[in-house]
Design an enzyme around this catalytic site. Structure first.
Site, PDB file in Angstrom:
ATOM      1  N   TYR A   1       0.982  -1.398  -0.081  1.00 17.92           N
ATOM      2  CA  TYR A   1      -0.101  -0.038   0.091  1.00 17.92           C
ATOM      3  C   TYR A   1       1.061   1.416  -0.030  1.00 17.92           C
ATOM      4  O   TYR A   1       0.412   2.488  -0.264  1.00 17.92           O
ATOM      5  CB  TYR A   1      -0.920   0.021   1.276  1.00 17.92           C
ATOM      6  CG  TYR A   1      -1.863  -1.085   1.401  1.00 17.92           C
ATOM      7  CD1 TYR A   1      -2.224  -2.037   0.426  1.00 17.92           C
ATOM      8  CD2 TYR A   1      -2.659  -1.292   2.460  1.00 17.92           C
ATOM      9  CE1 TYR A   1      -3.030  -3.077   0.635  1.00 17.92           C
ATOM     10  CE2 TYR A   1      -3.629  -2.332   2.570  1.00 17.92           C
ATOM     11  CZ  TYR A   1      -3.816  -3.327   1.501  1.00 17.92           C
ATOM     12  OH  TYR A   1      -4.416  -4.405   1.796  1.00 17.92           O
TER      13      TYR A   1
ATOM     14  N   HIS B   1       0.675 -11.614   2.687  1.00 11.86           N
ATOM     15  CA  HIS B   1      -0.162 -10.982   1.818  1.00 11.86           C
ATOM     16  C   HIS B   1      -1.061 -11.692   0.829  1.00 11.86           C
ATOM     17  O   HIS B   1      -2.328 -11.724   1.009  1.00 11.86           O
ATOM     18  CB  HIS B   1       0.547  -9.745   1.068  1.00 11.86           C
ATOM     19  CG  HIS B   1      -0.553  -8.590   0.877  1.00 11.86           C
ATOM     20  ND1 HIS B   1      -0.198  -7.570   0.572  1.00 11.86           N
ATOM     21  CD2 HIS B   1      -1.868  -8.762   0.745  1.00 11.86           C
ATOM     22  CE1 HIS B   1      -1.238  -6.518   0.362  1.00 11.86           C
ATOM     23  NE2 HIS B   1      -2.267  -7.458   0.152  1.00 11.86           N
TER      24      HIS B   1
END
Length: 267
Positions: free
Chosen positions: A41, A102
């Site tokens: 991110y 992730h």
């Protein structure tokens, strides 16, 4: 793992720069205590700065981050260790509450990444090990790879993707589901059953959807928004009590809609 205050968190995807930092800071003022970020991110620093500037005690916060997304470079043990070290540095924290793998590209990625992440739990600098976008087959492999509990599985979940099979598979484990894209990227506003329940309670479809997710004992939710008004609105889900009829009405929605679905992914 999650208490009543941390079962509703803030997803921070795309919340970058000064605006992102201000939104994250505002979420803490509203009452959010679970912040979800990721190396991918590119906003771990903003999350860390918002925490550092806040009056909220660190022990009252639950901070989660993720490493080793399939878009990141080829996974090696040294890459994973460097990624985790950089996440600690950007967050400015000595301890991370929840560290996720992730999104694996293959089970080979899982075999490389997960044992490295386990080391941080064993060393006491990470409290909980999590995984994200794992299939049932991936979870079976993961159980054989690590000795510490896998406390969280983050997947897309909402009334249009209820993840019944996955949740049933996890029902005899400690693994809790963390629902990302819990509002189906806005699709829940177009579902008659959700709108009817929202009208009954005098709240938005977003609040009803989040309250429905939180009605499941094994589910947390991390809606993302850049609007302070929406932060406040979503937070109302913690105080909305859906009755059995409301929950059943949403449970019975038969549409299936997946927001995140790479062509190569086999769910």
């Amino acid at each position: 793992m999650f208490d009543q205050q941390t079962r509703l968190g803030l997803g921070t995807y795309s919340l970058t720069g000064e605006t992102g930092r201000d939104t994250i800071a505002a979420s803490l003022d509203v009452g959010y205590r679970h912040l979800d970020t990721a190396r991918l991110y590119e906003n771990e620093r903003e999350v860390g700065e918002a925490i550092a500037d806040s009056d909220v005690d660190r022990d009252d916060l639950f901070v989660a981050t993720k490493v080793a997304h399939f878009e990141e470079p080829a996974k090696t043990e040294s890459y994973v260790r460097r990624a985790v070290a950089e996440s600690f540095d950007r967050l400015g924290l000595e301890r991370i509450d929840l560290l996720y793998h992730h999104w694996p590209r293959s089970q080979g990625d899982i075999e490389t990444v997960l044992p490295v992440l386990e080391e941080y739990v064993q060393d006491g600098v990470v409290d909980h090990l999590g995984v994200s976008n794992y299939t049932i087959a991936d979870m079976e492999l993961a159980r054989d790879l690590v000795d510490v509990p896998i406390d969280a599985l983050q997947v897309e979940m909402h009334p249009l993707l209820q993840q019944d099979e996955l949740r049933d598979f996890l029902s005899d484990t400690v693994t809790q589901v963390v629902a990302y894209s819990p509002l189906a990227q806005g699709e829940v506003f177009e579902v008659d059953a959700i709108s009817a329940v929202a009208e009954k309670h005098g709240v938005s479809e977003a609040v009803v959807t989040l309250a429905w997710l939180l009605s499941k004992d094994d589910v947390a939710a991390i809606p993302r928004t850049s609007s302070v008004d929406h932060l406040r609105d979503n937070f109302e889900a913690l105080s909305v009590d859906l009755d059995a009829e409301d929950i059943a009405r949403i449970d019975d929605i038969e549409r299936t809609h997946r927001c995140e679905d790479p062509d190569w992914m086999s769910w």
